[in-house]
Design a protein around this motif. Structure first.
Motif, short mmCIF file in Angstrom:
data_model
loop_
_atom_site.label_atom_id
_atom_site.label_comp_id
_atom_site.label_asym_id
_atom_site.label_seq_id
_atom_site.Cartn_x
_atom_site.Cartn_y
_atom_site.Cartn_z
N SER A 129 0.71 -1.18 -0.11
CA SER A 129 -0.09 -0.07 0.15
C SER A 129 1.02 1.18 -0.04
N GLY A 130 2.20 1.20 0.36
CA GLY A 130 3.06 2.33 0.19
C GLY A 130 3.28 2.66 1.55
N PRO A 131 4.47 3.37 1.82
CA PRO A 131 4.85 4.05 3.01
C PRO A 131 3.97 4.88 3.82
N HIS A 132 3.88 4.99 5.17
CA HIS A 132 2.98 5.89 5.58
C HIS A 132 3.74 7.37 5.52
N PRO A 133 3.09 8.22 5.30
CA PRO A 133 3.58 9.52 5.00
C PRO A 133 4.78 9.94 6.00
N ARG A 134 5.88 10.21 5.66
CA ARG A 134 7.03 10.57 6.46
C ARG A 134 7.75 11.87 5.81
N LYS A 135 8.20 12.46 6.83
CA LYS A 135 8.84 13.77 6.35
C LYS A 135 10.20 13.72 6.05
N ILE A 136 10.71 14.17 5.14
CA ILE A 136 12.35 13.71 4.81
C ILE A 136 13.01 15.19 5.03
N ASP A 137 14.08 15.41 5.70
CA ASP A 137 14.70 16.51 5.84
C ASP A 137 14.95 17.03 4.58
N PRO A 138 14.49 18.29 4.18
CA PRO A 138 15.17 18.83 2.68
C PRO A 138 16.39 18.80 2.45
N LEU A 139 17.35 19.18 3.41
CA LEU A 139 18.89 18.77 3.19
C LEU A 139 19.02 17.35 2.87
N LEU A 140 18.51 16.41 3.36
CA LEU A 140 18.93 14.96 2.99
C LEU A 140 18.35 14.68 1.56
N GLU A 141 17.20 15.33 1.29
CA GLU A 141 16.75 14.93 -0.14
C GLU A 141 17.41 15.82 -1.13
N ARG A 142 17.83 16.85 -0.78
CA ARG A 142 18.84 17.60 -1.73
C ARG A 142 20.30 16.84 -1.90
N LEU A 143 20.61 16.11 -0.98
CA LEU A 143 21.84 15.50 -0.77
C LEU A 143 21.82 14.34 -1.75
N VAL A 144 20.62 13.62 -1.74
CA VAL A 144 20.24 12.58 -2.61
C VAL A 144 20.49 12.96 -3.95
N GLN A 145 19.83 14.15 -4.35
CA GLN A 145 19.76 14.63 -5.75
C GLN A 145 21.28 15.04 -6.24
N GLU A 146 22.00 15.69 -5.40
CA GLU A 146 23.26 16.29 -5.83
C GLU A 146 24.52 15.12 -5.94
N LEU A 147 23.98 13.95 -5.53
CA LEU A 147 24.96 12.72 -5.46
C LEU A 147 24.97 12.20 -6.77
N HIS A 148 23.84 12.55 -7.72
CA HIS A 148 23.93 11.93 -9.07
C HIS A 148 25.09 12.52 -9.59
N PRO A 149 25.95 11.45 -10.43
CA PRO A 149 25.10 10.42 -11.30
C PRO A 149 25.33 8.98 -10.35
#
Length: 266
Positions: free
Chosen positions: A99-119
């Motif tokens: 059914s999918g994860p229960h709504p959880r808030k991710i630290d914006p900096l952590l989410e930004r880090l994930v994107q900036e680790l690309h490729p």
């Protein structure tokens, strides 16, 4: 509900959703010779990658075996809502996706880090392997991740149910066995979290191989190691991967893949 009635209900539901789908929105010309509203059978079959005859048999309630892949393709082609998708799986006699994860808030900096680790492939997950965030590198590695419904963006589901999972890892059985062992340990660690038993039930209903490995009773812990990957487009790529805990939320972890080798081996 008898098998015959269930097949007829499946066909009727698909027909109703087909007739409620605007052909123009799917790239088909409206035309003046349409006798019924919505998509024609051949148009839906085309969108779902099925033969017209096979789809017609499903809609007619014929006594044929309908695979999970076919149902998923039809659900995607018809752009079903989550409740409609769940109903379609039920009528087809298939286990429902997570059914999918229960709504959880991710630290914006952590989410930004994930994107900036690309490729470099990277993602954030819960203890139940629900993906909360991931970058394009990880999406490309798995293939088709962005097109999966949110409830199916779960690593257990992708490994055991999604065919690309079994084809991706050189040592798929080792990966699968380790993952099941870690899942058992997580259930013991978080006994009051309803997400664990829910996911266990889903996996047991959906995968015979999961059940076989679950019955082995093994326990595993996450360890940094090397994943050997055979990518359909990029070829053989080996990665070291590491797991980092979020200091603010112990139930969120950052996983980062570091490429160490690339060859043309099969």
């Amino acid at each position: 509900m008898s098998d015959l009635v269930q097949r007829e209900e499946l066909g009727a539901f698909l027909r109703s959703r087909r007739e409620a789908t605007d052909p123009v929105s799917e790239g088909f010309q409206p035309g003046t010779r349409r006798r019924t509203p919505g998509l024609r059978r051949e148009e839906l079959a085309q969108l779902a990658g099925l033969s017209v005859t096979w789809y017609t048999w499903i809609e007619q309630g014929r006594d044929i075996s309908v695979s999970r892949q076919v149902i998923e393709s039809l659900a995607t082609a018809l752009r079903l809502t989550q409740p409609e998708r769940a109903h379609l799986f039920t009528l087809a006699g298939l286990a429902l996706p997570p059914s999918g994860p229960h709504p959880r808030k991710i630290d914006p900096l952590l989410e930004r880090l994930v994107q900036e680790l690309h490729p470099r492939p990277a993602y954030v997950m819960t203890p139940w392997w629900d993906l909360l965030a991931y970058n394009d590198g990880y999406a490309e590695l798995l293939g088709g991740l962005d097109q999966r419904p949110e409830g199916e963006r779960n690593i257990l589901w992708l490994i055991f149910i999604e065919s690309r999972g079994s084809e991706l890892f050189v040592d798929w059985m080792g990966e699968a066995r380790s993952l099941v062992g870690q899942f058992r340990a997580t259930l013991a660690q978080y006994p009051d979290d309803p997400r664990g038993p829910e996911l266990l039930k889903t996996m047991q209903e959906a995968s015979d191989m999961f059940c076989e490995l679950w019955d082995e009773g093994g326990i595993s812990r996450f360890t940094s190691s090397r994943k050997k990957i055979r990518h359909p487009r990029l070829g053989r790529i080996d990665h070291d991967y590491v797991k980092l805990a979020d200091a603010h939320d112990e139930q969120q972890s950052l996983i980062v893949f570091l490429e160490v080798e690339r060859t043309d081996e099969d």
